[in-house]
Design a protein around this motif. Structure first.
Motif, PDB file in Angstrom:
ATOM      1  N   ALA A  58      72.012  46.728 -54.546  1.00 13.14           N
ATOM      2  CA  ALA A  58      72.143  46.292 -55.935  1.00 13.14           C
ATOM      3  C   ALA A  58      71.337  45.037 -56.195  1.00 13.14           C
ATOM      4  O   ALA A  58      71.230  44.156 -55.333  1.00 13.14           O
ATOM      5  CB  ALA A  58      73.606  46.044 -56.281  1.00 13.14           C
ATOM      6  N   VAL A  59      70.775  44.964 -57.402  1.00 10.02           N
ATOM      7  CA  VAL A  59      70.160  43.744 -57.910  1.00 10.02           C
ATOM      8  C   VAL A  59      70.797  43.430 -59.258  1.00 10.02           C
ATOM      9  O   VAL A  59      71.439  44.279 -59.880  1.00 10.02           O
ATOM     10  CB  VAL A  59      68.631  43.887 -58.074  1.00 10.02           C
ATOM     11  CG1 VAL A  59      67.964  44.044 -56.717  1.00 10.02           C
ATOM     12  CG2 VAL A  59      68.277  45.061 -58.983  1.00 10.02           C
ATOM     13  N   VAL A 106      72.724  31.893 -47.966  1.00 10.64           N
ATOM     14  CA  VAL A 106      72.691  33.101 -48.788  1.00 10.64           C
ATOM     15  C   VAL A 106      73.785  33.028 -49.840  1.00 10.64           C
ATOM     16  O   VAL A 106      74.945  32.737 -49.532  1.00 10.64           O
ATOM     17  CB  VAL A 106      72.887  34.365 -47.916  1.00 10.64           C
ATOM     18  CG1 VAL A 106      72.971  35.609 -48.792  1.00 10.64           C
ATOM     19  CG2 VAL A 106      71.758  34.501 -46.909  1.00 10.64           C
ATOM     20  N   VAL A 107      73.419  33.286 -51.098  1.00 13.22           N
ATOM     21  CA  VAL A 107      74.377  33.412 -52.200  1.00 13.22           C
ATOM     22  C   VAL A 107      74.350  34.875 -52.626  1.00 13.22           C
ATOM     23  O   VAL A 107      73.328  35.354 -53.139  1.00 13.22           O
ATOM     24  CB  VAL A 107      74.007  32.482 -53.371  1.00 13.22           C
ATOM     25  CG1 VAL A 107      75.040  32.613 -54.482  1.00 13.22           C
ATOM     26  CG2 VAL A 107      73.913  31.031 -52.901  1.00 13.22           C
ATOM     27  N   PRO A 108      75.435  35.649 -52.431  1.00 16.63           N
ATOM     28  CA  PRO A 108      75.375  37.106 -52.552  1.00 16.63           C
ATOM     29  C   PRO A 108      74.961  37.645 -53.919  1.00 16.63           C
ATOM     30  O   PRO A 108      74.244  38.642 -54.002  1.00 16.63           O
ATOM     31  CB  PRO A 108      76.796  37.551 -52.196  1.00 16.63           C
ATOM     32  CG  PRO A 108      77.335  36.452 -51.349  1.00 16.63           C
ATOM     33  CD  PRO A 108      76.733  35.196 -51.889  1.00 16.63           C
ATOM     34  N   GLY A 109      75.420  37.044 -55.009  1.00 16.79           N
ATOM     35  CA  GLY A 109      75.072  37.575 -56.325  1.00 16.79           C
ATOM     36  C   GLY A 109      75.438  39.038 -56.460  1.00 16.79           C
ATOM     37  O   GLY A 109      76.559  39.451 -56.139  1.00 16.79           O
ATOM     38  N   ALA A 110      74.484  39.860 -56.891  1.00  9.22           N
ATOM     39  CA  ALA A 110      74.732  41.285 -57.119  1.00  9.22           C
ATOM     40  C   ALA A 110      75.194  42.006 -55.864  1.00  9.22           C
ATOM     41  O   ALA A 110      75.955  42.987 -55.939  1.00  9.22           O
ATOM     42  CB  ALA A 110      73.458  41.946 -57.654  1.00  9.22           C
ATOM     43  N   ASN A 111      74.767  41.543 -54.692  1.00 12.62           N
ATOM     44  CA  ASN A 111      75.186  42.197 -53.452  1.00 12.62           C
ATOM     45  C   ASN A 111      76.700  42.215 -53.309  1.00 12.62           C
ATOM     46  O   ASN A 111      77.268  43.154 -52.748  1.00 12.62           O
ATOM     47  CB  ASN A 111      74.574  41.467 -52.247  1.00 12.62           C
ATOM     48  CG  ASN A 111      73.063  41.485 -52.258  1.00 12.62           C
ATOM     49  OD1 ASN A 111      72.447  42.539 -52.267  1.00 12.62           O
ATOM     50  ND2 ASN A 111      72.446  40.310 -52.270  1.00 12.62           N
ATOM     51  N   GLN A 113      78.846  42.754 -55.450  1.00  6.25           N
ATOM     52  CA  GLN A 113      79.484  43.754 -56.300  1.00  6.25           C
ATOM     53  C   GLN A 113      79.456  45.155 -55.689  1.00  6.25           C
ATOM     54  O   GLN A 113      80.013  46.098 -56.259  1.00  6.25           O
ATOM     55  CB  GLN A 113      78.817  43.774 -57.677  1.00  6.25           C
ATOM     56  CG  GLN A 113      78.951  42.468 -58.447  1.00  6.25           C
ATOM     57  CD  GLN A 113      78.498  42.605 -59.888  1.00  6.25           C
ATOM     58  OE1 GLN A 113      78.858  43.561 -60.584  1.00  6.25           O
ATOM     59  NE2 GLN A 113      77.704  41.647 -60.343  1.00  6.25           N
ATOM     60  N   VAL A 114      78.801  45.299 -54.550  1.00  2.00           N
ATOM     61  CA  VAL A 114      78.753  46.606 -53.868  1.00  2.00           C
ATOM     62  C   VAL A 114      79.946  46.682 -52.921  1.00  2.00           C
ATOM     63  O   VAL A 114      79.952  46.064 -51.856  1.00  2.00           O
ATOM     64  CB  VAL A 114      77.438  46.784 -53.096  1.00  2.00           C
ATOM     65  CG1 VAL A 114      77.403  48.155 -52.423  1.00  2.00           C
ATOM     66  CG2 VAL A 114      76.238  46.610 -54.015  1.00  2.00           C
TER      67      VAL A 114
END
Length: 293
Positions: A58-59, A106-111, A113-114
């Motif tokens: 995901a992005v 690392v800041v996960p962001g969209a990752n 949400q998976v």
């Protein structure tokens, strides 16, 4: 075809003479934004090493997300199943010193949400020669993908990074684990790589431990043990060396190469990558790997 179920980030890379200590400010000599993330890196490495690759992850709906998608596509990675979710894409803040070493936040962001593979993603995994997994997605998502692979009879290859405790429900579904020596020690409690290899084989059928400039160790439950030396080069930036190794290794295994030959292929790819700056930008083509060998 190889599938990669994993993270995609924008790497924000600062190059410095020496990394700052806590409370210290230093002046950098260069800054770059480079699409990365362990999943995307492994996908690009595998595609450049000579196979069809599908990326599952995901992005965000930001400019970084669009750039990550374009970078994967230009590298030859299939992004039809790459999700776009509301919010920012993942980022990695990377400091690279003049010795080629790095430190990463690392800041996960969209990752983040998976949380599980979708039915469409499970179908892609089932059609793959192998699926590559890392630990920059939520653990429940990684476990779900590994289980989907096991149910389909597809080997799951796990890069256990960032290092963390690994639940049995994940390792029970993994065919091959590829930690570096520090990750292997953290997982097993054994500082000696040979002992760590033995302990990991109690949990996973095949193990490769990468040792940086010392090469790689391989072991399987069939009793095969190998140590393959690294290609000696002067490192400029080691950021994506491990991901390049895993992507190339997956390609060599998909081609049916024996363990030692596959490890030499992966080692050559990694050696080429550390001689260049950046993550995805440093990964060699198949022609370059073949020439190095």
């Amino acid at each position: 075809m190889i599938s990669v179920f994993g993270s995609a980030n924008m790497d924000l890379v600062a190059y410095v003479d020496q990394a700052p200590k806590r409370g210290e400010t230093v002046t950098g000599r260069m800054f770059r934004t480079v699409p990365g993330g362990k999943g995307a890196n492994q996908a690009i490495a595998a595609a450049r090493a000579g196979t069809e690759v599908s990326f599952l992850g995901a992005v965000g709906d930001d400019a970084f997300g669009a750039e990550i998608r374009d970078t994967l596509a230009v590298a030859g990675v299939n992004v039809e199943r790459l999700r776009q979710v509301p919010g920012p894409s993942g980022i990695a803040h990377i400091v690279v010193d003049d010795d080629g070493g790095n430190s990463i936040i690392v800041v996960p962001g969209a990752n983040g949400q998976v949380t599980a593979p979708s039915e469409e993603e499970r179908a892609v995994i089932a059609a793959s020669a192998s699926v590559l997994l890392q630990l920059e997605l939520p653990m429940e998502a990684v476990i779900g993908a590994a289980r989907a692979a096991r149910e389909a009879g597809v080997p799951a290859v796990l890069t256990p990074a960032p290092a963390q405790p690994l639940p049995d429900e994940l390792l029970d579904a993994v065919a091959l684990i590829v930690p570096n020596e520090h990750e292997a020690a953290a997982i097993t409690g054994a500082a000696d790589p040979g002992e760590a290899l033995s302990r990991l084989l109690e949990r996973v059928p095949e193990v490769v431990i990468t040792l940086g400039s010392e090469g790689a160790l391989y072991g399987s439950r069939s009793g095969e043990r190998l140590r393959v030396p690294a290609v000696q080069v002067e490192a400029v930036d080691t950021t994506a060396a491990g991901d390049t190794f895993v992507g190339a290794l997956a390609v060599a295994r998909a081609e049916g190469r024996p363990a030692e030959e596959a490890l030499r292929f992966a080692s050559a790819a990694a050696a080429l990558s550390v001689q260049r700056e950046g993550a995805s930008t440093s990964m060699p083509s198949r022609a370059e790997i073949d020439a190095a060998l």
